[in-house]
Write a protein that holds these residues in place. Structure first.
Motif, PDB file in Angstrom:
ATOM      1  N   GLU A  87      80.723  17.778  49.049  1.00 36.14           N
ATOM      2  CA  GLU A  87      79.363  17.931  48.543  1.00 36.14           C
ATOM      3  C   GLU A  87      79.161  19.310  47.919  1.00 36.14           C
ATOM      4  OE1 GLU A  87      74.721  17.587  50.148  1.00 36.14           O
ATOM      5  OE2 GLU A  87      76.398  17.094  51.472  1.00 36.14           O
ATOM      6  N   ALA A  88      79.740  20.342  48.546  1.00 35.72           N
ATOM      7  CA  ALA A  88      79.615  21.698  48.002  1.00 35.72           C
ATOM      8  C   ALA A  88      80.265  21.807  46.626  1.00 35.72           C
ATOM      9  CB  ALA A  88      80.226  22.707  48.969  1.00 35.72           C
ATOM     10  N   ALA A 112      86.652  29.755  42.406  1.00 32.74           N
ATOM     11  CA  ALA A 112      85.517  29.164  43.124  1.00 32.74           C
ATOM     12  C   ALA A 112      85.986  28.112  44.125  1.00 32.74           C
ATOM     13  CB  ALA A 112      84.536  28.558  42.121  1.00 32.74           C
ATOM     14  N   LEU A 113      86.986  27.333  43.733  1.00 33.81           N
ATOM     15  CA  LEU A 113      87.540  26.344  44.656  1.00 33.81           C
ATOM     16  C   LEU A 113      88.150  27.013  45.884  1.00 33.81           C
ATOM     17  CD1 LEU A 113      89.213  23.854  42.162  1.00 33.81           C
ATOM     18  CD2 LEU A 113      87.410  23.271  43.789  1.00 33.81           C
ATOM     19  N   ALA A 157      86.959  26.455  49.780  1.00 35.49           N
ATOM     20  CA  ALA A 157      87.892  25.995  50.812  1.00 35.49           C
ATOM     21  C   ALA A 157      87.887  26.944  51.998  1.00 35.49           C
ATOM     22  CB  ALA A 157      89.286  25.858  50.228  1.00 35.49           C
ATOM     23  N   ALA A 158      87.930  28.247  51.723  1.00 34.96           N
ATOM     24  CA  ALA A 158      87.931  29.239  52.803  1.00 34.96           C
ATOM     25  C   ALA A 158      86.629  29.186  53.593  1.00 34.96           C
ATOM     26  CB  ALA A 158      88.151  30.631  52.215  1.00 34.96           C
ATOM     27  N   ALA A 159      85.499  29.026  52.888  1.00 33.70           N
ATOM     28  CA  ALA A 159      84.200  28.998  53.556  1.00 33.70           C
ATOM     29  C   ALA A 159      84.055  27.791  54.475  1.00 33.70           C
ATOM     30  CB  ALA A 159      83.086  29.006  52.519  1.00 33.70           C
ATOM     31  N   PRO A 185      93.678  25.587  51.161  1.00 33.71           N
ATOM     32  CA  PRO A 185      93.431  25.905  49.747  1.00 33.71           C
ATOM     33  C   PRO A 185      93.626  24.667  48.877  1.00 33.71           C
ATOM     34  CG  PRO A 185      94.837  27.567  50.765  1.00 33.71           C
ATOM     35  CD  PRO A 185      94.707  26.447  51.764  1.00 33.71           C
ATOM     36  N   PHE A 186      92.814  24.565  47.835  1.00 32.26           N
ATOM     37  CA  PHE A 186      92.945  23.448  46.912  1.00 32.26           C
ATOM     38  C   PHE A 186      94.233  23.562  46.097  1.00 32.26           C
ATOM     39  CE2 PHE A 186      88.380  22.935  47.591  1.00 32.26           C
ATOM     40  CZ  PHE A 186      88.233  21.558  47.546  1.00 32.26           C
TER      41      PHE A 186
END
Length: 289
Positions: free
Chosen positions: A21-22, A59-60, A64-66, A71-72
């Motif tokens: 969703e993010a 940004a990806l 992912a970290a957040a 990682p993507f």
């Protein structure tokens, strides 16, 4: 049109859905996203995000970290006519009396076969998955044994292959349900394309939670080709909706998960009558006492 994919993994469905969703707020905006359970018992979920412009990899990485995800991995897909590719690569599926095919193979239908046409362009599978084949074979064996059900439901119907197989071989109306509205639309389109309008009723529902599903119970046969945890979750409802002596054909189960699913159904009063493994997947036929 070029397409880029960005794939990650997260622990648990909620975390995966939050991450997907993010990603909707990214620039450039993705054209789609989805979450898929990694069926190895780890409760890890894959997050897939799709773009028609090169995505912002920084940004990806931050997203992912957040969200505590991996990682993507970003890649550009080759431009392929996937429908044409599937038509070339997928041969019809033969499962007992049932013959699942695309329209391009309509001339290959054997005499006397119960033919089901599913186009390669349709979402939610073409009927070629081993779980679908296992369910069709289990149903075919019941018919061969003279066990012809009168009331049938297909829970998590996808393209409605199993519901249509039942409608081809029994009298009465089959109720097919799915939790995804696109799946229900796909199922309805397939029912019409196969000349089964009025023989299969497609409804949007989670499990048995729909007035039409409740009203048509108790069932002699229920198909449920979904996943391990949803199968376990609906076991008590399955017992309530099956007639005494009624059967359920269950799949979407990895071989390593079959015993756990069988135990859940035994606890709800349904014993395993037969188990068949095809590839990595198990199909269980359970019967209510």
């Amino acid at each position: 049109m070029p397409t880029w994919t960005a794939l990650s993994q997260a622990d648990g469905r909620d975390a995966a859905e939050d991450l997907a969703e993010a990603c909707d707020d990214l620039t450039p905006e993705p054209v789609g996203s989805g979450v898929f359970e990694i069926e190895d018992g780890s409760d890890r979920w894959e997050v897939g995000v799709y773009f028609t412009d090169p995505p912002d990899e920084i940004a990806l990485a931050l997203l992912a970290a957040a969200h505590g995800a991996q990682p993507f991995a970003v890649s550009r897909l080759p431009e392929v006519d996937w429908v044409a590719h599937v038509r070339r690569e997928l041969s019809p599926v033969v499962a007992g009396r049932f013959f699942v095919h695309g329209s391009h193979d309509a001339q290959r239908i054997p005499e006397g076969a119960e033919a089901l046409c599913i186009e390669a362009a349709m979402a939610f599978g073409t009927g070629h998955h081993d779980t679908t084949k296992g369910c069709l074979l289990a149903f075919d064996r019941l018919l061969d044994a003279g066990e012809v059900p009168h009331r049938v439901a297909d829970i998590g119907c996808g393209t409605a292959v199993l519901a249509m197989a039942a409608a081809r071989t029994i009298h009465g109306v089959v109720v097919a349900s799915d939790i995804d509205p696109v799946a229900v639309e796909t199922a309805q389109a397939n029912v019409l394309a196969n000349g089964l309008d009025g023989r299969v009723e497609c409804v949007l529902a989670e499990g048995f939670h729909h007035p039409m599903l409740d009203g048509a119970a108790p069932y002699d046969l229920v198909f449920a080709n979904i996943l391990k945890q949803p199968l376990i979750d609906i076991a008590p409802d399955m017992a309530r909706h099956l007639a005494p002596g009624g059967r359920a054909i269950l799949s979407g189960i990895l071989i390593a998960q079959a015993d756990e699913v069988a135990a859940a159904y035994a606890a709800s009063g349904m014993g395993v009558e037969r188990r068949d493994d095809i590839g990595e997947w198990s199909t269980l036929v359970v019967r209510r006492g």
